[in-house]
Design an enzyme around this catalytic site. Structure first.
Site, mmCIF file in Angstrom:
data_model
loop_
_atom_site.group_PDB
_atom_site.id
_atom_site.type_symbol
_atom_site.label_atom_id
_atom_site.label_comp_id
_atom_site.label_asym_id
_atom_site.label_seq_id
_atom_site.Cartn_x
_atom_site.Cartn_y
_atom_site.Cartn_z
ATOM 1 C CD GLU A 1 -23.490 -12.857 -16.276
ATOM 2 O OE1 GLU A 1 -22.402 -12.279 -16.117
ATOM 3 O OE2 GLU A 1 -23.840 -13.850 -15.623
ATOM 4 C CD GLU B 1 6.876 3.250 9.091
ATOM 5 O OE1 GLU B 1 7.921 3.917 9.144
ATOM 6 O OE2 GLU B 1 6.590 2.346 9.879
ATOM 7 N N GLY C 1 -13.431 -11.186 -11.496
ATOM 8 C CA GLY C 1 -12.670 -10.677 -12.632
ATOM 9 C C GLY C 1 -12.751 -11.533 -13.890
ATOM 10 N NE ARG D 1 19.592 9.374 17.472
ATOM 11 C CZ ARG D 1 18.341 9.230 17.074
ATOM 12 N NH1 ARG D 1 17.949 8.101 16.548
ATOM 13 N NH2 ARG D 1 17.495 10.218 17.198
ATOM 14 C CE LYS E 1 22.740 -12.391 7.823
ATOM 15 N NZ LYS E 1 22.127 -13.636 7.434
#
Lengths: 484, 99
Positions: free
Chosen positions: A68, A308, A42, A442, A448
């Site tokens: 270049e 997901e 980069g 479940r 905490k």
């Protein structure tokens, strides 16, 4: 002519997000800086961005001397990043001089120097009043000229000349075997040397930046991850770990009255972080969605990072339990950002998170699940990164909600990274899914919650099309069993 | 005279430096010896015309460019080695005893 201030080293903005912070203000003004790295790291873009931002933000014209790539190639390469080189050239803000040399058509005999290169550069600088110069990559000349001794002394002279000319220059260099640049250019420029690195760890490309040297200035010495995206290069400055963030006394709801009821203050503190752990299918995303919905209802800008599910999928799925996020997505109160964890390195994800947080300035951020990030890095670095993210959110006083996928075995077996996050989280809720009487039950447990009392008993819950319903305490669940 | 026999040369210099003066002296001498009557030398001083450096892709001083016949050839340096210059410009030397 030049201003001399007693304590402040004059610096010039780099035009690269985050790099000014890391360098304590930018590149040394009117001096050459070397940016080196291997092919594809980069460097060229770095140079272009330095010039383009110099023009757009500071109205400082720039000269790009390319050894270049041709003008056309350069323009094409950066167009996708929203930089219009042709326009900058037409506006007389930028000049690109492509220095071409064909080894086969050049013969050398007798003495010569590179005065013509100086004349070209000088002409380009004078013609637009340039303040910034990029030489990319001057070492290519070594491939075009036999007499390396002449070349070396001329390059040394060129760097001196640039200094006298009063332009801030970025000189790119290809990484050498034993030296930072192939021809040891770093020996000529001793003010500022920046190394770009591009490596592949576990098949995931990561880009890092390090300031090797910055004479007369303090600078960060770490390796900083950097990102190349549609806005160009940005560096992720790492905030120092300090525990002096703002503290709120205000209580906010988790989005579900029954859960709020488990905390002695009937909710959680504003600006705190909540971690929800649990194995697959324990309703972590549903809890996160309640929190999201509640945040949007408070009219807060909310950012949801889904690793997901796609945004549509997420909205549809939680609709089935009675949570409607659609209106908030439409009103842009809620921004859902989905991406595949394996698509890029951990730093990149964090950088994207960081950038979106800067862009949208949310009051609430949800990361679902944070464990997806854990799977793509090595334990140590993941930990550090997550700590930094949580730290950032805390400093900004953002409500943070993380879910984390754990394995069936339960709390004892959790890996170190989850432990690390859990120690940073202010509230930790663990969800379970235990087999009982041939059916899955479940359960819900507040592990905490800092600064307040909370229910310590594991509570069972069910999910209906109206949402999560906590079942009562032991006596109630007994009743529940009987009624079944 | 057939066109391909004509040599158009350009010598790029930057002011009257010793290297440039030597180069001009050298190329004039070689041309007189080997290309009598079929060459032209144009001297371009980049200090006066800096914009011309980019067009011919000049980066070293002095640089001799053979514009015609094509393809373009460049020789950088003070042109002190006659043989190399002749080879570089693809000029068939006229043997001394034939003159």
């Amino acid at each position: 002519m030049k201003q001399i201030s007693n304590d402040v080293f004059p610096k010039i903005s780099t035009g690269i997000d985050g790099l000014d912070e890391v360098t304590g203000g930018g590149f040394p003004k009117d001096r050459p800086t070397i940016v080196c790295g291997s092919a594809g790291c980069g460097k060229t873009l770095f140079g272009i961005q330095f010039l383009a931002k110099g023009i757009s933000e500071h109205n400082e014209p720039g000269v790009f001397m390319s050894f270049e790539e041709s003008k056309t190639d350069l323009a094409q390469n950066v167009r996708s990043l929203g930089i219009d080189l042709e326009k900058l050239i037409a506006d007389k803000k930028l000049r690109i001089d492509h220095v071409q040399f064909e080894r086969s058509e050049i013969e050398e005999t007798g003495e010569y120097d590179l005065e013509a290169l100086f004349i070209r550069l000088n002409h380009a600088i004078e013609s637009i009043g340039a303040k910034r110069v990029v030489l990319d990559t001057i070492e290519s000349l070594f491939g075009g000229i036999d007499n390396a001794a002449v070349l070396r002394s001329e390059i040394r002279r060129l760097f001196r000349w640039l200094k006298e000319k009063g332009v801030t220059a970025v000189i790119t260099g290809e990484r050498g075997d034993k030296t930072l640049t192939r021809q040891g250019l770093e020996e000529y420029v001793s003010d500022c040397v920046i190394l770009l690195d591009f490596r592949v760890i576990d098949q995931i490309a990561t880009r890092r930046l390090r300031i090797v040297k910055y004479r007369g200035s303090t600078h960060g010495t770490n390796e900083y991850p950097f990102l190349i995206d549609e806005n160009g290069i940005s560096v992720l400055p790492i905030t120092s770990l300090k525990l002096d963030h703002k503290i709120y006394k205000q209580i906010i709801s988790t989005g579900l009255a029954e859960i709020d009821g488990l905390f002695s203050k009937a909710g959680v503190y504003k600006g705190s972080s909540i971690l929800v752990t649990g194995s697959a299918g324990t309703a972590k995303t549903i809890l996160a969605s309640y929190f999201t919905q509640e945040s949007c209802r408070r009219n807060e800008q909310t950012l949801y990072f889904a690793f997901e599910e796609s945004p549509e999928q997420l909205v549809r799925n939680v609709q089935s339990v009675g949570i409607n996020l659609n209106p908030f997505v439409r009103s842009k109160k809620l921004i859902i950002h989905s991406s595949r964890p394996s698509l890029q390195g951990l730093e990149m994800h964090l950088l994207i998170l960081y950038k979106m947080i800067e862009q949208y300035k949310p009051q609430t951020v949800i990361v679902d699940p944070i464990s997806s990030l854990i799977s793509i890095g090595t334990a140590g670095e993941v930990r550090d990164m997550l700590v930094r993210l949580i730290d950032l959110l805390k400093i900004k006083g953002i409500n943070a909600f993380f879910t984390s996928l754990t394995h069936e075995e339960g709390l004892d077996q959790k890996d170190q990274t989850v432990n690390a996050i859990s120690s940073l989280a202010d509230t930790w809720i663990d969800l379970g899914n235990i087999k009982q009487d041939n059916q899955r039950v479940r359960n819900f447990r507040v592990v905490k919650s800092r600064g307040m009392g909370h229910e310590t008993e594991t509570r069972q819950f069910i999910i209906t099309d109206k949402g999560i319903k906590l079942l009562g305490t032991k006596e109630n669940s007994e009743n529940n069993k009987k009624s079944k | 005279m057939p066109k391909e026999d004509k040599y158009e040369l350009r010598l790029y210099v930057a002011g009257q430096t010793p290297k440039s003066i030597t180069a001009l002296k050298n190329i004039t001498k070689y041309c007189k010896e080997h290309l009598e009557g079929k060459y032209s030398i144009e001297v371009i001083d980049l200090l006066k015309n800096p914009q011309l450096a980019e067009g011919d892709q000049i980066f070293a001083i002095p640089t001799l460019v053979r514009k015609v016949p094509e393809p373009i050839r460049k020789i950088i340096g003070d042109l002190s080695n006659e043989e190399r210059v002749l080879v570089g410009l693809n000029i068939r030397p006229i043997p001394k005893n034939n003159r």
